[in-house]
Design a protein around this motif. Structure first.
Motif, PDB file in Angstrom:
ATOM      1  N   GLY A   6      17.673 -80.830   9.102  1.00 34.45           N
ATOM      2  CA  GLY A   6      17.043 -80.548  10.384  1.00 34.45           C
ATOM      3  C   GLY A   6      17.515 -79.185  10.838  1.00 34.45           C
ATOM      4  O   GLY A   6      18.702 -78.862  10.708  1.00 34.45           O
ATOM      5  N   ALA A  33      12.625 -81.421   9.537  1.00 36.90           N
ATOM      6  CA  ALA A  33      12.346 -81.295  10.962  1.00 36.90           C
ATOM      7  C   ALA A  33      12.936 -79.999  11.499  1.00 36.90           C
ATOM      8  O   ALA A  33      13.935 -79.483  10.987  1.00 36.90           O
ATOM      9  CB  ALA A  33      12.921 -82.480  11.731  1.00 36.90           C
ATOM     10  N   LYS A  39       8.293 -75.778  22.442  1.00 37.77           N
ATOM     11  CA  LYS A  39       7.581 -76.606  21.458  1.00 37.77           C
ATOM     12  C   LYS A  39       6.632 -75.773  20.605  1.00 37.77           C
ATOM     13  O   LYS A  39       6.493 -76.011  19.399  1.00 37.77           O
ATOM     14  CB  LYS A  39       6.795 -77.719  22.177  1.00 37.77           C
ATOM     15  CG  LYS A  39       5.988 -78.643  21.256  1.00 37.77           C
ATOM     16  CD  LYS A  39       6.884 -79.529  20.418  1.00 37.77           C
ATOM     17  CE  LYS A  39       6.106 -80.447  19.482  1.00 37.77           C
ATOM     18  NZ  LYS A  39       5.268 -81.426  20.200  1.00 37.77           N
ATOM     19  N   GLU A  43       6.519 -75.587  16.542  1.00 37.19           N
ATOM     20  CA  GLU A  43       5.318 -75.905  15.769  1.00 37.19           C
ATOM     21  C   GLU A  43       4.904 -74.736  14.884  1.00 37.19           C
ATOM     22  O   GLU A  43       4.486 -74.935  13.734  1.00 37.19           O
ATOM     23  CB  GLU A  43       4.180 -76.293  16.719  1.00 37.19           C
ATOM     24  CG  GLU A  43       4.408 -77.640  17.395  1.00 37.19           C
ATOM     25  CD  GLU A  43       3.335 -77.982  18.404  1.00 37.19           C
ATOM     26  OE1 GLU A  43       2.614 -77.051  18.839  1.00 37.19           O
ATOM     27  OE2 GLU A  43       3.214 -79.175  18.766  1.00 37.19           O
ATOM     28  N   ALA A  46       7.335 -74.647  11.995  1.00 31.60           N
ATOM     29  CA  ALA A  46       7.046 -75.741  11.065  1.00 31.60           C
ATOM     30  C   ALA A  46       5.823 -75.433  10.212  1.00 31.60           C
ATOM     31  O   ALA A  46       5.810 -75.709   9.003  1.00 31.60           O
ATOM     32  CB  ALA A  46       6.839 -77.035  11.837  1.00 31.60           C
ATOM     33  N   PRO A  52       7.506 -80.901   8.037  1.00 32.68           N
ATOM     34  CA  PRO A  52       6.633 -81.975   8.537  1.00 32.68           C
ATOM     35  C   PRO A  52       6.741 -82.280  10.021  1.00 32.68           C
ATOM     36  O   PRO A  52       5.762 -82.724  10.627  1.00 32.68           O
ATOM     37  CB  PRO A  52       7.039 -83.190   7.695  1.00 32.68           C
ATOM     38  CG  PRO A  52       8.373 -82.861   7.119  1.00 32.68           C
ATOM     39  CD  PRO A  52       8.415 -81.377   6.980  1.00 32.68           C
ATOM     40  N   LYS A  53       7.920 -82.065  10.642  1.00 29.77           N
ATOM     41  CA  LYS A  53       8.086 -82.451  12.043  1.00 29.77           C
ATOM     42  C   LYS A  53       8.619 -81.304  12.874  1.00 29.77           C
ATOM     43  O   LYS A  53       9.557 -80.604  12.470  1.00 29.77           O
ATOM     44  CB  LYS A  53       9.027 -83.656  12.154  1.00 29.77           C
ATOM     45  CG  LYS A  53       8.402 -84.956  11.655  1.00 29.77           C
ATOM     46  CD  LYS A  53       9.355 -86.133  11.753  1.00 29.77           C
ATOM     47  CE  LYS A  53      10.290 -86.186  10.576  1.00 29.77           C
ATOM     48  NZ  LYS A  53      11.054 -87.466  10.519  1.00 29.77           N
ATOM     49  N   ALA A  54       8.025 -81.116  14.065  1.00 33.38           N
ATOM     50  CA  ALA A  54       8.453 -80.084  15.004  1.00 33.38           C
ATOM     51  C   ALA A  54       8.707 -80.729  16.354  1.00 33.38           C
ATOM     52  O   ALA A  54       7.859 -81.485  16.860  1.00 33.38           O
ATOM     53  CB  ALA A  54       7.397 -78.993  15.130  1.00 33.38           C
ATOM     54  N   TYR A  55       9.861 -80.454  16.943  1.00 34.45           N
ATOM     55  CA  TYR A  55      10.256 -81.088  18.193  1.00 34.45           C
ATOM     56  C   TYR A  55      10.543 -80.057  19.283  1.00 34.45           C
ATOM     57  O   TYR A  55      11.039 -78.958  18.995  1.00 34.45           O
ATOM     58  CB  TYR A  55      11.534 -81.912  17.992  1.00 34.45           C
ATOM     59  CG  TYR A  55      11.415 -83.060  17.029  1.00 34.45           C
ATOM     60  CD1 TYR A  55      10.493 -84.091  17.237  1.00 34.45           C
ATOM     61  CD2 TYR A  55      12.245 -83.134  15.910  1.00 34.45           C
ATOM     62  CE1 TYR A  55      10.404 -85.163  16.365  1.00 34.45           C
ATOM     63  CE2 TYR A  55      12.177 -84.206  15.028  1.00 34.45           C
ATOM     64  CZ  TYR A  55      11.247 -85.213  15.256  1.00 34.45           C
ATOM     65  OH  TYR A  55      11.166 -86.273  14.397  1.00 34.45           O
ATOM     66  N   ALA A  60      15.508 -84.980  19.785  1.00 35.59           N
ATOM     67  CA  ALA A  60      14.729 -85.670  18.749  1.00 35.59           C
ATOM     68  C   ALA A  60      15.299 -85.419  17.360  1.00 35.59           C
ATOM     69  O   ALA A  60      15.240 -86.297  16.487  1.00 35.59           O
ATOM     70  CB  ALA A  60      13.266 -85.228  18.815  1.00 35.59           C
ATOM     71  N   ASP A  64      16.455 -88.413  14.923  1.00 39.68           N
ATOM     72  CA  ASP A  64      15.537 -88.599  13.795  1.00 39.68           C
ATOM     73  C   ASP A  64      16.293 -89.219  12.616  1.00 39.68           C
ATOM     74  O   ASP A  64      17.207 -88.599  12.059  1.00 39.68           O
ATOM     75  CB  ASP A  64      14.947 -87.249  13.388  1.00 39.68           C
ATOM     76  CG  ASP A  64      13.837 -87.378  12.354  1.00 39.68           C
ATOM     77  OD1 ASP A  64      13.874 -88.328  11.540  1.00 39.68           O
ATOM     78  OD2 ASP A  64      12.934 -86.527  12.346  1.00 39.68           O
ATOM     79  N   ASP A  66      15.466 -89.528   9.610  1.00 43.82           N
ATOM     80  CA  ASP A  66      15.244 -88.836   8.344  1.00 43.82           C
ATOM     81  C   ASP A  66      16.192 -87.654   8.152  1.00 43.82           C
ATOM     82  O   ASP A  66      16.406 -87.202   7.025  1.00 43.82           O
ATOM     83  CB  ASP A  66      13.798 -88.324   8.256  1.00 43.82           C
ATOM     84  CG  ASP A  66      12.794 -89.439   8.066  1.00 43.82           C
ATOM     85  OD1 ASP A  66      13.199 -90.513   7.560  1.00 43.82           O
ATOM     86  OD2 ASP A  66      11.618 -89.254   8.430  1.00 43.82           O
TER      87      ASP A  66
END
Length: 335
Positions: A6, A33, A39, A43, A46, A52-55, A60, A64, A66
């Motif tokens: 992350g 992530a 945000k 994004e 990412a 795959p994931k943007a917070y 988060a 997470d 993962d």
């Protein structure tokens, strides 16, 4: 199984770190992530790097399931708080330099990581470059004799607010002194007996130039750092039998001048992303692979950038700051 990363923050060094990870096998490293205060920036980051994931924010990332390990690349002033937050949620940590604003906070962070049996390492990426490993091998083999002297310099004109503002954790000592200090410890292998530092501060009370001597039992290190002048950015290690020069840029070198005067060169790894912000930054992959090996072996620190090493570096930096008169809010708080 791939180590699942992350990424906290989306600045220049975070970009370079993800680019460096792309040079490594996908079965060994995967960024799953990214988190940022904005945000949209998360994004965009990412999308650029196929994450795959943007917070928004960092909670988060901490929660997470993962994410196994977090790369902390925020402002210096937030390293302690964010690293603690991630450790509380069971994440391993690779934190950018400095580990914390001072030794006091670093001790607390390391103690907590140990209590959670989690890996924690300050990003002293220099130690993992082939040139540094080669230097150590030469010293271990006695080919330099006893180390007597290290001379080093770091200097380039800067206008970056992050480096020059006190409330952002700016200053040459906190941001750059780690490089000559870690090199001195790499070769002298004992704490300095004496520290002598002088410097120049800006209007905000941040050191913009310093000169330092570290006195050891059988030798001395002299280094200077400047945010106003271009310096040689090399390091010369002198022993009783010979010397080695880590050429420009000595903290992430791809060449060195060997004891016989010949130039030794290493090729940096390449990945699928070509743009990078800092010289030789694909070499961040060397420390990332060390992190993976340590975690998969169940270790909570690296022998090459240990907790004790980070505490010693922080202790030296604290004394250097004391001598030139640089003090941060973190020096007075409860950390």
């Amino acid at each position: 199984m791939a180590l699942k990363w992350g990424i906290v923050a989306t600045g220049s060094i975070a970009q370079d770190f993800v680019i460096a990870l792309s040079t490594l096998p996908e079965e060994d490293h995967k960024v799953v992530a990214v988190g940022a205060r904005d945000k949209n920036r998360a994004e965009e980051f990412a999308k650029t790097y196929d994450i795959p994931k943007a917070y928004k924010g960092y909670d988060a990332i901490a929660k997470d399931p993962d994410v196994e390990i977090v790369y902390v690349a925020t402002l210096n002033t937030s390293h302690y708080d964010i690293s603690m937050q991630m450790l509380e949620h069971g994440k391993h940590i690779l934190c950018e330099k400095p580990l914390c604003m001072n030794e006091k906070a670093a001790k607390k962070l390391i103690k907590f990581a140990k209590s959670k049996n989690l890996f924690l390492m300050e990003s002293i990426w220099s130690r993992f470059f082939p040139a540094y490993k080669y230097l150590k091998e030469k010293i271990d083999a006695g080919q330099l004799g006893e180390i007597r002297k290290v001379n080093a310099s770091i200097g380039f004109p800067l206008s970056n607010d992050r480096m020059l503002k006190k409330n952002l954790g700016g200053g040459t000592i906190l941001n750059f002194a780690v490089y000559p200090i870690q090199l001195c410890q790499w070769v002298f292998r004992e704490p300095p007996k004496e520290i002598r530092t002088s410097g120049k501060l800006n209007e905000d009370g941040v050191d913009i130039e310093i000169e330092c001597e570290l006195i050891y039992s059988n030798g001395v290190s002299k280094f200077e750092i400047s945010t106003t002048r271009k310096l040689k950015n090399e390091a010369i290690i002198v022993g009783t039998k010979g010397q080695i020069t880590l050429n420009d840029i000595f903290w992430c070198p791809i060449t060195l001048t060997d004891t016989d005067g010949t130039l030794k060169t290493w090729v940096l790894p390449k990945g699928k992303y070509l743009c990078a912000n800092f010289p030789n930054s694909s070499g961040l992959s060397f420390e990332a692979e060390e992190v993976r090996k340590c975690i998969r072996a169940g270790r909570i620190q690296s022998n090459h950038a240990s907790h004790d090493e980070s505490l010693l570096i922080a202790n030296i930096e604290d004394e250097m700051r004391r001598q030139v008169g640089v003090k941060y809010d973190a020096d007075d708080d409860g950390q």
